[in-house]
Design a protein around this motif. Sequence first.
Motif, short mmCIF file in Angstrom:
data_model
loop_
_atom_site.label_atom_id
_atom_site.label_comp_id
_atom_site.label_asym_id
_atom_site.label_seq_id
_atom_site.Cartn_x
_atom_site.Cartn_y
_atom_site.Cartn_z
N PHE A 111 -43.31 20.27 9.13
CA PHE A 111 -44.13 20.11 11.08
C PHE A 111 -45.63 19.49 10.33
CE2 PHE A 111 -40.04 20.82 13.04
CZ PHE A 111 -39.66 19.58 13.19
N LYS A 112 -46.06 20.67 9.93
CA LYS A 112 -47.31 20.42 9.33
C LYS A 112 -48.07 19.48 9.01
CE LYS A 112 -47.88 25.57 9.48
NZ LYS A 112 -48.42 25.81 10.64
N GLU A 113 -46.85 19.10 7.87
CA GLU A 113 -47.66 17.99 6.90
C GLU A 113 -47.56 16.56 7.25
OE1 GLU A 113 -46.09 16.20 2.59
OE2 GLU A 113 -44.90 17.49 3.69
N LEU A 114 -46.10 16.32 8.06
CA LEU A 114 -45.93 15.63 9.26
C LEU A 114 -47.00 15.51 10.26
CD1 LEU A 114 -42.37 15.60 9.63
CD2 LEU A 114 -43.38 13.44 8.59
N ARG A 115 -47.54 16.40 10.72
CA ARG A 115 -48.86 16.19 12.25
C ARG A 115 -50.16 15.90 11.07
NH1 ARG A 115 -46.10 20.66 14.28
NH2 ARG A 115 -46.95 22.49 12.86
N PHE A 116 -50.05 16.44 9.70
CA PHE A 116 -51.21 15.99 8.93
C PHE A 116 -51.63 14.49 8.63
CE2 PHE A 116 -52.11 14.87 4.62
CZ PHE A 116 -53.83 13.77 4.54
N TYR A 117 -50.52 14.17 8.38
CA TYR A 117 -50.36 12.29 8.06
C TYR A 117 -50.13 12.05 9.58
CZ TYR A 117 -48.74 11.93 3.71
OH TYR A 117 -49.16 12.07 2.44
N ALA A 118 -49.90 11.92 10.60
CA ALA A 118 -50.25 11.22 12.58
C ALA A 118 -52.20 11.16 12.44
CB ALA A 118 -49.61 12.00 13.10
N ARG A 119 -52.88 12.41 11.89
CA ARG A 119 -54.41 12.78 12.52
C ARG A 119 -55.07 12.09 11.87
NH1 ARG A 119 -53.01 19.19 12.76
NH2 ARG A 119 -52.02 19.15 15.27
N PHE A 120 -54.26 11.41 10.20
CA PHE A 120 -55.55 11.06 9.37
C PHE A 120 -55.20 9.36 9.64
CE2 PHE A 120 -56.17 10.72 4.54
CZ PHE A 120 -57.20 10.46 4.83
N LEU A 121 -54.23 8.97 9.60
CA LEU A 121 -53.40 7.51 10.00
C LEU A 121 -54.56 7.55 11.41
CD1 LEU A 121 -49.60 7.37 10.30
CD2 LEU A 121 -51.44 6.07 9.06
N LEU A 122 -54.50 7.92 12.60
CA LEU A 122 -55.81 8.06 13.45
C LEU A 122 -57.14 8.17 13.33
CD1 LEU A 122 -55.39 7.23 16.30
CD2 LEU A 122 -55.90 9.63 16.96
N VAL A 123 -57.42 8.40 12.22
CA VAL A 123 -58.96 8.39 11.97
C VAL A 123 -58.50 7.43 11.01
CG1 VAL A 123 -60.46 9.92 10.66
CG2 VAL A 123 -59.24 10.97 12.46
N ALA A 124 -58.32 7.38 9.95
CA ALA A 124 -58.64 5.77 9.35
C ALA A 124 -58.15 4.40 10.47
CB ALA A 124 -57.15 5.86 8.10
N PHE A 144 -69.24 12.45 12.99
CA PHE A 144 -68.12 13.28 13.06
C PHE A 144 -67.23 12.73 12.32
CE2 PHE A 144 -71.05 15.37 15.91
CZ PHE A 144 -70.92 16.16 16.13
N LEU A 145 -67.13 10.89 13.00
CA LEU A 145 -65.55 10.75 12.36
C LEU A 145 -65.46 10.58 11.23
CD1 LEU A 145 -62.72 9.20 13.38
CD2 LEU A 145 -64.46 7.04 13.53
N VAL A 146 -66.15 10.26 10.46
CA VAL A 146 -66.58 10.08 9.09
C VAL A 146 -66.09 11.36 8.48
CG1 VAL A 146 -67.72 9.34 6.87
CG2 VAL A 146 -68.36 8.12 9.02
N GLU A 147 -66.67 12.66 8.38
CA GLU A 147 -66.37 14.17 8.21
C GLU A 147 -64.71 14.18 8.25
OE1 GLU A 147 -67.60 16.26 6.16
OE2 GLU A 147 -70.06 16.16 6.61
N ALA A 148 -64.40 13.63 9.18
CA ALA A 148 -63.05 14.04 9.41
C ALA A 148 -62.12 13.39 8.11
CB ALA A 148 -62.55 13.66 10.45
N TYR A 149 -61.84 11.81 7.91
CA TYR A 149 -62.01 10.81 7.43
C TYR A 149 -62.04 11.74 5.49
CZ TYR A 149 -61.14 7.54 4.54
OH TYR A 149 -60.04 6.37 3.53
N VAL A 150 -63.28 12.57 5.87
CA VAL A 150 -63.36 12.69 4.17
C VAL A 150 -62.33 14.21 4.25
CG1 VAL A 150 -64.71 14.34 3.15
CG2 VAL A 150 -65.62 12.17 3.99
N PHE A 151 -62.34 14.98 4.91
CA PHE A 151 -61.35 16.03 4.92
C PHE A 151 -60.35 15.90 4.54
CE2 PHE A 151 -64.73 18.65 5.90
CZ PHE A 151 -65.13 20.01 5.86
N SER A 210 -57.62 21.16 7.04
CA SER A 210 -56.65 20.36 8.60
C SER A 210 -57.17 20.92 9.54
CB SER A 210 -55.10 20.37 8.74
OG SER A 210 -54.70 19.09 9.50
N ARG A 211 -57.62 21.65 10.16
CA ARG A 211 -57.96 22.29 10.93
C ARG A 211 -59.55 21.51 11.08
NH1 ARG A 211 -55.67 26.27 14.03
NH2 ARG A 211 -53.51 25.77 14.48
#
Length: 614
Positions: free
Chosen positions: A127-140, A94-101, A76-77
């Motif tokens: 909380f780490k899992e919630l932050r992961f979902y929020a970040r992935f949502l923004l990228v998607a 870079f955006l695509v790589e973030a999405y891939v990870f 996630s980092r």
Amino acid sequence: MAKKENESKTFHSLVESADRKFARVRDLPLYGRAPQNHYFQKVFRAYTRLWKYQQDNRSKLVDCGLSRWEIGEIASRIGQLYFNQYTRSSEARFLVEAYVFYEAILERKYFDSGGSGKAKVAVGVRFKELRFYARFLLVALILNKIDMVRLLAERFKTLVDDSKTNFRETNFKEWKLVVQEIFHFMEVDSAFTNVRPLRYCALFDSHPASHPYLARFHARKIIKFRDALLTSYHKNEVKFAELTLDTYRMMQCLEWEPSESLYQKRPVESVYKKHPVELSENGTVIDHSGASGLIDINLAADLTDPSLPSNPRKAVLYRPSVTYLLAVMATICEELPPESIMLIYLSASGKVARSNVFQVESSGESKKSSKDRVVSGAYSEQKIYALESHCNGKRESSDYHDSCLWLGPRGNGGSNALYPCDIIPFTRRPLFLIIDSDNSHAFKVLHGAERGEPAALLLSPLRPAFKNPTAVDTTHNGSQFTFFLTAPLQAFCQMVGLAPDSDMDSYNDAEEILSIAFSEWEVILCTSTGLDLVWAQVLSDPFLRRLILRFIFCRSVLSIFCPPEDDDQYLPICLPHLPSSVSARSEVVQSAIIQLANHLKVADCFQFDGKEAR
């Protein structure tokens, strides 16, 4: 056993080292062209070593207590690093790589506890899992991966509900608000998900008929569009995280649509066959070929589309203070390469008592104020005096509120007010300014007051126009002017009360009508002898040219949709003026609007100049 403990110590030492470097990079400014690549190279090298080490020693580290969520946190980092690099550079790779990870983390279920409500899940991990979902949502969301956004939103909501049930002593109110934000954002945006992308797409936005004219077009001076600053502030505006609907639309509009191949990564199962399986904490075999394969940190990987130029850099500011906004403007202006232009997009209310920039007056009455003395007529000595008075602090009490944009609550007084004179220092460099506000016309005074380079100004109408005003909640649908500039046909449909996906064949034909019209207007602009240098010097840029064409469309549509006596309220303004051959009432422009209105069977909504609309 001692060897395993040493490996565990080495792993945690690598984690701490990588985290320290990550913190330094995370705190770097998100704008400007100052060289920062060496910081990113260092942190990526640190995470490369960390990831390779945990791959090579996975089973031993698991025996020492390594949890799957710790692997997910590292991945996630890395996704965060790629996204931060995208926000600084606007490079799609870079955006695509973030999405891939992030997609790898989701598919391999690194944060999954094995079932809802497992007692062994610590609240910190949740909380780490919630932050992961929020970040992935923004990228998607930025990548316009609509299906993934819907999937993530549903899972995110389920996770927040589960958290409230199983961690009753912890307050998840903020996360509930985040869930509401993404569903509200999706609700507004979902009406237009089946139509063309907002990004610049050669299939839709490149007009073959006008290519020869663009190729032969030469102005005395050609400048390149390199940097943009985007911000908006409206009370109760639609947003997700720190991305508002208006800035999202404008940000998308200023990027190239990547080719489909950019999204097509190698199948995850085909990479890193050296680590096809691993032992889980309870000794069962887990296939991790997919997750391991996608965590391939390689900044040199060629993820760019070689057929496309680079995206202009964009500084997207969320509710900045005026002083911070001016500081960012100054930095971008100072670092702007020679023969380049900066675009500034500001969407904010200019009315103190209004909660939203485009709130429709239910009474329909036109409210006059001292602002009208500022915005009417040609540039004059009175305007020069008015502008100088603002700069020198000699303003009338009524002008104090009527000649500015509010970038924050009015309770903080003038510290949240942006005045036209605040922009003047930045006109020493070429400037393309878009003001979307119910007080945008106050910025007409900038024309002729520049300090070096004449600025290109696109100023919104003071009020929106809809066939059924009560059916459109402007507070929760974004600005109409921004909508016209970023998705003109969708804005047209919204204005006349049509659902854009009600008849997709008819809608696609309407897109073709508009494309032909834009191509014809391009030719007119390229061959016009009366085109001001301010517009001529940016006409070669596809992004700015598209904005100009859409402005022409917006202005013409509104001029024949709204009552003539209210032109000053409902029409946008461009300064310097575009040639009369593409004016709001010119025959070549109106004929395209007539054709479009007839095709969509909404000609009765318009007041054409004695032309037969049917």
